[in-house]
Each structure stands twice: as structure tokens, then as C-alpha cells.
Design an enzyme around this catalytic site. Structure first.
Site, mmCIF file in Angstrom:
data_model
loop_
_atom_site.group_PDB
_atom_site.id
_atom_site.type_symbol
_atom_site.label_atom_id
_atom_site.label_comp_id
_atom_site.label_asym_id
_atom_site.label_seq_id
_atom_site.Cartn_x
_atom_site.Cartn_y
_atom_site.Cartn_z
ATOM 1 N N ASP A 269 -5.572 -6.268 -4.715
ATOM 2 C CA ASP A 269 -4.415 -7.166 -4.744
ATOM 3 C C ASP A 269 -4.951 -8.585 -4.676
ATOM 4 O OD1 ASP A 269 -1.169 -6.656 -4.168
ATOM 5 O OD2 ASP A 269 -1.909 -8.684 -3.710
ATOM 6 N N ARG B 296 -1.803 -10.438 1.636
ATOM 7 C CA ARG B 296 -1.265 -9.095 1.381
ATOM 8 C C ARG B 296 -2.382 -8.049 1.383
ATOM 9 N NH1 ARG B 296 4.139 -8.719 -0.559
ATOM 10 N NH2 ARG B 296 3.636 -6.931 -1.872
ATOM 11 N N GLY C 196 0.767 -1.237 0.000
ATOM 12 C CA GLY C 196 0.000 0.000 0.000
ATOM 13 C C GLY C 196 0.802 1.294 0.000
ATOM 14 N N GLY C 197 2.118 1.221 -0.154
ATOM 15 C CA GLY C 197 2.939 2.441 -0.134
ATOM 16 C C GLY C 197 2.498 3.443 -1.200
ATOM 17 N N LYS C 198 2.290 2.953 -2.416
ATOM 18 C CA LYS C 198 1.937 3.895 -3.492
ATOM 19 C C LYS C 198 0.509 4.396 -3.327
ATOM 20 C CE LYS C 198 5.354 2.124 -6.661
ATOM 21 N NZ LYS C 198 5.641 0.837 -5.976
ATOM 22 N N CYS D 232 9.951 -2.906 -9.998
ATOM 23 C CA CYS D 232 11.201 -2.601 -9.286
ATOM 24 C C CYS D 232 12.300 -3.557 -9.751
ATOM 25 C CB CYS D 232 11.010 -2.612 -7.772
ATOM 26 S SG CYS D 232 10.271 -4.099 -7.135
ATOM 27 N N ASP E 121 -8.164 -11.262 -9.059
ATOM 28 C CA ASP E 121 -7.043 -11.450 -9.971
ATOM 29 C C ASP E 121 -7.081 -10.283 -10.961
ATOM 30 O OD1 ASP E 121 -5.297 -12.099 -11.954
ATOM 31 O OD2 ASP E 121 -6.147 -14.083 -12.380
ATOM 32 N N ASP F 287 1.301 -1.576 -10.832
ATOM 33 C CA ASP F 287 2.621 -1.770 -10.200
ATOM 34 C C ASP F 287 2.802 -3.282 -9.997
ATOM 35 O OD1 ASP F 287 4.996 -0.981 -8.889
ATOM 36 O OD2 ASP F 287 4.024 -1.126 -6.941
HETATM 37 N N1 SAM Z 1 1.951 -1.170 -5.249
HETATM 38 C C1 SAM Z 1 2.402 -1.843 -4.055
HETATM 39 C C2 SAM Z 1 2.966 -0.815 -3.092
HETATM 40 O O1 SAM Z 1 3.364 0.270 -3.513
HETATM 41 O O2 SAM Z 1 2.995 -1.094 -1.891
HETATM 42 C C3 SAM Z 1 3.411 -2.936 -4.351
HETATM 43 C C4 SAM Z 1 2.885 -3.962 -5.323
HETATM 44 S S1 SAM Z 1 3.929 -5.364 -5.490
HETATM 45 C C5 SAM Z 1 5.179 -4.778 -6.499
HETATM 46 C C6 SAM Z 1 3.014 -6.367 -6.574
HETATM 47 C C7 SAM Z 1 1.725 -6.890 -5.979
HETATM 48 O O3 SAM Z 1 1.007 -7.541 -7.019
HETATM 49 C C8 SAM Z 1 1.892 -7.938 -4.883
HETATM 50 O O4 SAM Z 1 1.318 -7.483 -3.689
HETATM 51 C C9 SAM Z 1 1.126 -9.162 -5.409
HETATM 52 O O5 SAM Z 1 0.379 -9.828 -4.408
HETATM 53 C C10 SAM Z 1 0.206 -8.538 -6.440
HETATM 54 N N2 SAM Z 1 -0.232 -9.421 -7.525
HETATM 55 C C11 SAM Z 1 0.429 -10.447 -8.120
HETATM 56 N N3 SAM Z 1 -0.317 -10.996 -9.089
HETATM 57 C C12 SAM Z 1 -1.474 -10.286 -9.111
HETATM 58 C C13 SAM Z 1 -2.667 -10.383 -9.875
HETATM 59 N N4 SAM Z 1 -2.812 -11.326 -10.834
HETATM 60 N N5 SAM Z 1 -3.679 -9.528 -9.623
HETATM 61 C C14 SAM Z 1 -3.545 -8.580 -8.657
HETATM 62 N N6 SAM Z 1 -2.455 -8.457 -7.894
HETATM 63 C C15 SAM Z 1 -1.429 -9.285 -8.124
#
Ligand code: SAM
Length: 376
Positions: free
Chosen positions: A196, A201, A177-179, A302, A229, A247
Site C-alpha cells: 500500500d 495505512r 488488510g481485510g481482503k 467499492c 506506489d 482493490d
Molecule cells: N484491499 C484493502 C482491504 O481489503 O482492506 C482496501 C484497499 S482501499 C480500497 C485502497 C487502498 O489503495 C488504500 O489503502 C490506499 O492507500 C491505496 N492506494 C492508493 N493509491 C495507491 C497506489 N498508487 N499504490 C498503492 N496503493 C495505493
């Protein structure tokens, strides 16, 4: 002496070593002579920024002030460029946002792109080369935390998204959730949907929002938290959002080099790792479909990987046109890199998007971002 059975099942190379080998072979080609210095930075302690929570009572910030020479890199950059911009009459300064445009030196087809930034987002960093750490956040009288520690480069995609005047915003992969927190600091969002697909998470995301955002804002009319999803978002809602942040999950290069736990380079996650570009493309395409005409989509990762960055964006643009008749424009973010070049090191001359590359003196990133605008 190692027991025979144990020796047979023992992991030969920990995932962080496998990650380093993989990066050495791919990034030495991709980044050329930049790779050795980026490599050293990636293997060194990262630097954090403190995203200020402007919903919290300001008294708690005295702790951060007391830490000395940290500064808000966003407000600071604005103050520094303001005289030049006034000379060129290219700035419109409003009470809480600024608009900057840069003249392009080369002759590609894009128009100079005015960049709107919200000055409500404030993120403190220590100067280049200063590796002082921030103190942990403390609650105010309403139990809202003062600041959120994150990679300061992660704020850039939120600034680039340019949220304004009551926008409908979707954060497709939002946990932890930072962004989303940074976007909320703009006070410009009409409605925010944070999603998400991971249940655990999403629970963490909910806790983060509860720790930083006043209860009155955490209502279904203002902020919706979902756990779908994201690749299937097109089945749920299309042509809806003014702004979409995508992201995506990626090889999280820094984590993969430093932590063996939950490492995407571990043998049992090889399939998942290889499927990443496909999933990232599906997520970006879903984000494009979720945006309205004229809406803007920000893709970010990232990782330094070209295959997870530029190739994914190219493929999603192609699929949006071929399969859905959607035309997209790539938005030039050079005004943003110009503005923050004293705080971050950016990869030079990227053909598509922009990327913060880690440097020992400014050990933020990697963060790749590319902004798209829906024309149709
Ligand atoms: N934007 C977040 C932040 O700033 O805190 C960080 C996101 S992190 C890079 C990527 C996220 O994508 C993970 O929390 C993961 O659980 C989620 N994720 C992975 N596959 C996904 C999907 N098919 N649909 C939605 N979220 C997904």
C-alpha cells in the site's frame, strides 16, 4: 448573526451532500429504476460480516455462536447447491475447496467457467432483514483475534481470485488488510506480498496482520509488506505472480455519503477525485504486468460508478494489448453470483464483471469485481 469573514469561508455544502447530488445525477441514469432503492440502502446503516480467523483458537468463537442465527454464507451456499451440482456432475469436492460450473443460457463466446472456491474462508452474516450487530473480536490465549468485521461482499473478490496450492500472490492496494486476511484464511498461499503506498495505512495493515496471523507466518519468506506506489510496480517486478488483487482507491460511495471527514467529494480533493479513473487504470495495468502468463488478476472497487469500474477494465485491457502485447481473457463470474444470490443482490446483466448492489434487506456493497486471465 454569522460574522462576515466566517460566512465567506464557510463550506456551503458539506461533501456528503455534494456526493449525494453527484450520485443522484449519474446513478439515476446508470441504474435507472434500481437507483431509488439502492439510494435508500446506501443512506441506511450498512451490514457487516464476521470473517472468521481460522488461525485463532476456536473457543473464542462461542461468543459469535451465542449470537444466534448468524451463518457462514459460503459453507451454507455450498450445502444448498450441492444436491443440484451432484445431479449435474459438475462439482469436484475436495477436502478444502470446491469447483462449480454453471451452464450458460445465452450464447456469448466465453466457455462455461469452473469456479473454484476455498471452503476455508468462513464469513458469518445475519439473515436478510436482520440487522443484529456482531460483538467486537476478542483475543485467544495467543492474543490472536477471533474475527474481522468487514462488508461481507468484500469477501467475494477474494473467493473469485481462487488462490490455491502454494500460489504466489500480490495484493497491490492492501491496507487496512481485510481482503489480505481473507486470502490468508485459504491456507493455500505460498508467498503473499501486501503493498500500500500510504505509510500510515501500511502501519495499520501491519498491525492488523499481527493481530490475526501467527508470528511464524509473518516472516519475509512468507509475507512481505511493502509501501510502494503500485502504479510503478512494473518497474519492480513483472510476470511473477499467479494471482494479483487490485482493490483500488475509489469514491468509496458509502463512506462519501455518510462521513464528511476525509471525504473525496470535499472541494480540496476535487483534482484527486477526477484523477481516480486514470490512477485506477494505471494500477490495474501494473497488476496485469505483475501477473505471470496464465496468472489471474482481480480488479475490485467499492463504487457503483461505471467510469471507475467497467471503463477502467476496458481501458486496461486495451493498453495491455497495445503497449505491452499482453492478451487477456475476461473470466465469467456468473457461477459465483448464482451461488451467493440469496445473500447478496447483484446488478442485473452487467456487460463486464459483476457488482453487489446495496439493498435494505441485504445492505452489503457496493462491490464491483472483474476477473482477468493473462493469455500471453
Ligand atoms: N484491499 C484493502 C482491504 O481489503 O482492506 C482496501 C484497499 S482501499 C480500497 C485502497 C487502498 O489503495 C488504500 O489503502 C490506499 O492507500 C491505496 N492506494 C492508493 N493509491 C495507491 C497506489 N498508487 N499504490 C498503492 N496503493 C495505493
Amino acid at each position: 448573526k454569522v460574522k462576515e469573514k466566517w460566512a465567506a469561508t464557510r463550506v456551503k455544502y458539506p461533501p456528503s451532500i455534494l456526493a449525494l447530488r453527484h450520485f443522484d445525477s449519474t446513478y439515476s441514469i446508470q441504474l435507472g429504476k434500481l437507483w431509488p432503492s439502492v439510494r435508500v440502502a446506501l443512506l441506511s446503516e450498512r451490514k457487516y460480516g464476521a470473517l472468521l480467523n481460522n488461525f485463532a483458537h476456536h473457543a473464542v468463537l462461542t461468543d459469535l455462536d451465542a449470537q444466534g442465527c448468524c451463518r457462514d454464507f459460503i459453507g451454507d451456499a455450498y450445502t444448498q447447491i450441492q444436491p443440484c451440482l451432484e445431479k449435474e456432475s459438475e462439482v469436484v469436492a475436495e477436502e478444502e475447496s470446491i469447483s462449480v460450473s454453471t451452464k450458460k443460457s445465452d450464447s456469448d463466446s466465453q466457455q462455461p467457467s469452473p469456479l473454484q472456491l476455498s471452503l476455508n474462508i468462513k464469513c458469518l452474516v445475519f439473515p436478510r432483514g436482520d440487522i443484529t450487530k456482531f460483538k467486537p473480536a476478542r483475543p485467544d490465549t495467543k492474543r490472536l483475534l477471533s474475527h474481522y468485521l468487514m462488508d461481507a461482499a468484500s469477501v467475494l473478490p477474494c473467493l473469485a481470485l481462487n488462490v490455491r496450492g502454494g500460489h504466489n500472490v500480490l495484493d497491490l492496494c492492501a491496507a487496512p488488510g481485510g481482503k489480505a486476511l481473507a486470502l490468508l484464511q485459504t491456507h493455500s498461499i505460498g508467498f503473499l506480498c501486501v503493498n500500500d503506498n500510504s505509510a500510515s495505512r501500511t502501519t495499520r495493515l501491519r498491525k492488523v496482520l499481527q493481530s490475526y496471523i501467527p508470528k511464524e507466518l509473518l516472516t519475509d519468506e512468507k509475507i512481505r509488506i511493502t509501501s510502494f506506489d503500485g502504479t510503478q510496480w512494473g518497474q519492480i517486478e513483472r510476470n511473477t505472480f499467479d494471482r494479483v488483487l487490485v482493490d483500488v482507491p475509489c469514491t468509496t460511495d458509502r463512506h462519501s455519503l455518510m462521513e464528511d471527514d476525509n471525504n473525496i467529494f470535499s472541494k480540496n480533493r476535487t483534482g484527486e477525485r477526477r484523477r481516480l479513473p486514470e490512477v485506477q487504470t494505471e494500477l490495474l495495468l501494473a497488476g496485469i504486468l505483475a501477473a505471470c502468463r496464465g496468472g489471474e488478476i482481480l480488479y475490485s472497487t467499492c463504487t457503483l460508478s461505471q467510469i471507475q469500474n467497467m471503463s477502467v477494465v476496458e481501458q486496461a485491457i486495451y493498453l495491455a494489448k497495445e503497449n505491452h502485447g499482453i492478451q487477456l481473457q475476461v473470466v465469467d463470474l456468473r457461477a459465483l453470483t448464482q451461488m451467493f444470490r440469496k445473500t447478496f443482490d447483484f446488478a442485473p446483466d452487467l456487460p463486464l464483471g459483476e457488482m453487489v448492489i446495496p439493498h435494505l434487506a441485504a445492505n452489503f456493497g457496493p462491490i464491483y469485481m472483474c476477473k482477468l486471465r493473462r493469455i500471453t
